[in-house]
Design a protein around this motif. Sequence first.
Motif, short mmCIF file in Angstrom:
data_model
loop_
_atom_site.label_atom_id
_atom_site.label_comp_id
_atom_site.label_asym_id
_atom_site.label_seq_id
_atom_site.Cartn_x
_atom_site.Cartn_y
_atom_site.Cartn_z
N ALA A 40 99.18 -51.53 35.19
CA ALA A 40 98.59 -52.09 36.41
C ALA A 40 99.55 -51.98 37.59
O ALA A 40 99.12 -51.70 38.71
N LEU A 41 100.83 -52.17 37.34
CA LEU A 41 101.83 -52.08 38.40
C LEU A 41 101.93 -50.65 38.94
O LEU A 41 101.90 -50.44 40.16
N VAL A 42 102.03 -49.69 38.06
CA VAL A 42 102.14 -48.29 38.49
C VAL A 42 100.86 -47.86 39.20
O VAL A 42 100.90 -47.20 40.24
N GLN A 43 99.73 -48.29 38.67
CA GLN A 43 98.45 -47.91 39.27
C GLN A 43 98.24 -48.59 40.62
O GLN A 43 97.86 -47.94 41.59
N GLY A 44 98.47 -49.87 40.68
CA GLY A 44 98.15 -50.63 41.88
C GLY A 44 99.21 -50.62 42.95
O GLY A 44 98.90 -50.83 44.13
#
Length: 108
Positions: A40-44
């Motif tokens: 989620a961190l890398v994506q968002g």
Amino acid sequence: MESLAPLTASSTLETPAQSALDAFLEQADFNRFGWSATAALVQGCLLTPILLLIISTTGAPDWHFLVAFLSFLGVLIPILSALPVRYVFGGFAVSFLIHLALIAYNLL
């Protein structure tokens, strides 16, 4: 009268050998929260903002934004529905490739 053979299956079932990926995914399920947070961190925080900045800078068509949003949901839905890490990794890999393809398409 003849006796009939038993209708039950044999109790000695052999399991196939696990691949390295299956063994890794079983171990990764223990740290599911960490893997989900990382995806989620890398994506968002990385992929989506970079793509949105490139889309707004280059004046890309609106369907690029739609594809980016749907691929973001492809990562978010397995995380929020508490699916095993196998699905989180799969959704993230597909989304990562889509985002990289759109970034490359808009830059070239």
